[in-house]
Design a protein around this motif. Structure first.
Motif, mmCIF file in Angstrom:
data_model
loop_
_atom_site.group_PDB
_atom_site.id
_atom_site.type_symbol
_atom_site.label_atom_id
_atom_site.label_comp_id
_atom_site.label_asym_id
_atom_site.label_seq_id
_atom_site.Cartn_x
_atom_site.Cartn_y
_atom_site.Cartn_z
ATOM 1 N N ILE A 59 0.854 -1.188 0.000
ATOM 2 C CA ILE A 59 0.000 0.000 0.000
ATOM 3 C C ILE A 59 0.891 1.239 0.000
ATOM 4 O O ILE A 59 1.792 1.353 0.832
ATOM 5 C CB ILE A 59 -0.917 0.011 1.243
ATOM 6 C CG1 ILE A 59 -1.811 -1.226 1.252
ATOM 7 C CG2 ILE A 59 -1.759 1.277 1.279
ATOM 8 C CD1 ILE A 59 -2.619 -1.387 2.512
ATOM 9 N N PRO A 60 0.652 2.180 -0.912
ATOM 10 C CA PRO A 60 1.454 3.404 -0.916
ATOM 11 C C PRO A 60 1.281 4.180 0.394
ATOM 12 O O PRO A 60 0.231 4.119 1.045
ATOM 13 C CB PRO A 60 0.893 4.204 -2.097
ATOM 14 C CG PRO A 60 0.148 3.237 -2.914
ATOM 15 C CD PRO A 60 -0.292 2.140 -2.011
ATOM 16 N N LYS A 61 2.318 4.914 0.800
ATOM 17 C CA LYS A 61 2.309 5.644 2.071
ATOM 18 C C LYS A 61 1.150 6.635 2.164
ATOM 19 O O LYS A 61 0.560 6.820 3.212
ATOM 20 C CB LYS A 61 3.627 6.388 2.282
ATOM 21 C CG LYS A 61 4.773 5.497 2.606
ATOM 22 C CD LYS A 61 4.642 4.986 4.020
ATOM 23 C CE LYS A 61 5.883 4.203 4.385
ATOM 24 N NZ LYS A 61 5.772 3.542 5.646
ATOM 25 N N GLU A 62 0.833 7.309 1.064
ATOM 26 C CA GLU A 62 -0.229 8.322 1.110
ATOM 27 C C GLU A 62 -1.621 7.699 1.292
ATOM 28 O O GLU A 62 -2.548 8.371 1.695
ATOM 29 C CB GLU A 62 -0.208 9.218 -0.125
ATOM 30 C CG GLU A 62 -0.371 8.494 -1.449
ATOM 31 C CD GLU A 62 0.959 8.035 -2.030
ATOM 32 O OE1 GLU A 62 0.915 7.393 -3.087
ATOM 33 O OE2 GLU A 62 2.003 8.301 -1.440
ATOM 34 N N GLU A 63 -1.766 6.415 1.010
ATOM 35 C CA GLU A 63 -3.061 5.755 1.178
ATOM 36 C C GLU A 63 -3.201 5.047 2.522
ATOM 37 O O GLU A 63 -4.294 4.606 2.873
ATOM 38 C CB GLU A 63 -3.286 4.747 0.054
ATOM 39 C CG GLU A 63 -3.505 5.395 -1.295
ATOM 40 C CD GLU A 63 -3.809 4.370 -2.369
ATOM 41 O OE1 GLU A 63 -4.173 3.240 -2.029
ATOM 42 O OE2 GLU A 63 -3.673 4.716 -3.541
ATOM 43 N N GLN A 64 -2.109 4.935 3.283
ATOM 44 C CA GLN A 64 -2.185 4.274 4.585
ATOM 45 C C GLN A 64 -2.891 5.178 5.582
ATOM 46 O O GLN A 64 -2.700 6.391 5.599
ATOM 47 C CB GLN A 64 -0.794 3.922 5.099
ATOM 48 C CG GLN A 64 -0.155 2.805 4.312
ATOM 49 C CD GLN A 64 1.190 2.412 4.876
ATOM 50 O OE1 GLN A 64 1.661 3.008 5.830
ATOM 51 N NE2 GLN A 64 1.804 1.419 4.283
ATOM 52 N N VAL A 65 -3.723 4.574 6.417
ATOM 53 C CA VAL A 65 -4.518 5.308 7.393
ATOM 54 C C VAL A 65 -4.009 4.955 8.784
ATOM 55 O O VAL A 65 -3.832 3.789 9.119
ATOM 56 C CB VAL A 65 -6.015 4.937 7.268
ATOM 57 C CG1 VAL A 65 -6.830 5.641 8.320
ATOM 58 C CG2 VAL A 65 -6.518 5.267 5.877
ATOM 59 N N ASP A 66 -3.781 5.984 9.605
ATOM 60 C CA ASP A 66 -3.400 5.755 10.997
ATOM 61 C C ASP A 66 -4.683 5.736 11.823
ATOM 62 O O ASP A 66 -5.263 6.780 12.125
ATOM 63 C CB ASP A 66 -2.442 6.845 11.477
ATOM 64 C CG ASP A 66 -1.853 6.535 12.828
ATOM 65 O OD1 ASP A 66 -2.161 5.452 13.368
ATOM 66 O OD2 ASP A 66 -1.086 7.371 13.345
ATOM 67 N N TRP A 67 -5.125 4.555 12.177
ATOM 68 C CA TRP A 67 -6.411 4.398 12.859
ATOM 69 C C TRP A 67 -6.388 4.982 14.263
ATOM 70 O O TRP A 67 -7.408 5.468 14.749
ATOM 71 C CB TRP A 67 -6.803 2.923 12.899
ATOM 72 C CG TRP A 67 -7.096 2.400 11.529
ATOM 73 C CD1 TRP A 67 -6.305 1.609 10.772
ATOM 74 C CD2 TRP A 67 -8.255 2.671 10.732
ATOM 75 N NE1 TRP A 67 -6.897 1.363 9.551
ATOM 76 C CE2 TRP A 67 -8.096 2.002 9.509
ATOM 77 C CE3 TRP A 67 -9.392 3.427 10.938
ATOM 78 C CZ2 TRP A 67 -9.040 2.061 8.501
ATOM 79 C CZ3 TRP A 67 -10.342 3.474 9.932
ATOM 80 C CH2 TRP A 67 -10.158 2.810 8.720
ATOM 81 N N GLN A 68 -5.261 4.966 14.917
ATOM 82 C CA GLN A 68 -5.191 5.525 16.268
ATOM 83 C C GLN A 68 -5.440 7.026 16.243
ATOM 84 O O GLN A 68 -6.121 7.565 17.124
ATOM 85 C CB GLN A 68 -3.840 5.204 16.899
ATOM 86 C CG GLN A 68 -3.656 3.730 17.153
ATOM 87 C CD GLN A 68 -2.275 3.412 17.693
ATOM 88 O OE1 GLN A 68 -1.395 4.265 17.676
ATOM 89 N NE2 GLN A 68 -2.098 2.185 18.158
ATOM 90 N N VAL A 69 -4.930 7.709 15.231
ATOM 91 C CA VAL A 69 -5.165 9.146 15.102
ATOM 92 C C VAL A 69 -6.646 9.403 14.840
ATOM 93 O O VAL A 69 -7.244 10.314 15.426
ATOM 94 C CB VAL A 69 -4.288 9.735 13.977
ATOM 95 C CG1 VAL A 69 -4.651 11.182 13.703
ATOM 96 C CG2 VAL A 69 -2.826 9.597 14.322
#
Length: 78
Positions: A59-69
């Protein structure tokens, strides 16, 4: 064909139970127990972590989601 010992459905269940119980005894017997890092649970956790890392690498970095945030932001809005 082998004769039926107990019943057609109970024989496979007894076989599965015997195999699982034998593996449990193998892993927990002090004389034959493998080291902690070579036990089945440790190996499964390692394999799942490796698979998750490989999936995240695709998965490209810009599409990764930080769920904790996202959870912190949602809890602040409430």
């Amino acid at each position: 064909m082998a004769p039926v010992l107990l019943s057609k459905t109970l024989d496979p269940l007894v076989g599965i139970f015997t195999g699982v119980f034998a593996y449990y005894l193998y892993e927990n017997n002090p004389r034959t127990a493998p080291p902690q890092e070579e036990r089945l649970l440790s190996l499964v956790r390692w394999k799942l972590a490796k698979r998750n890392e490989e999936a995240e690498a695709l998965i490209p970095k810009e599409e990764q989601v930080d769920w904790q945030v996202l959870v912190r932001e949602a809890s602040k809005k409430q």
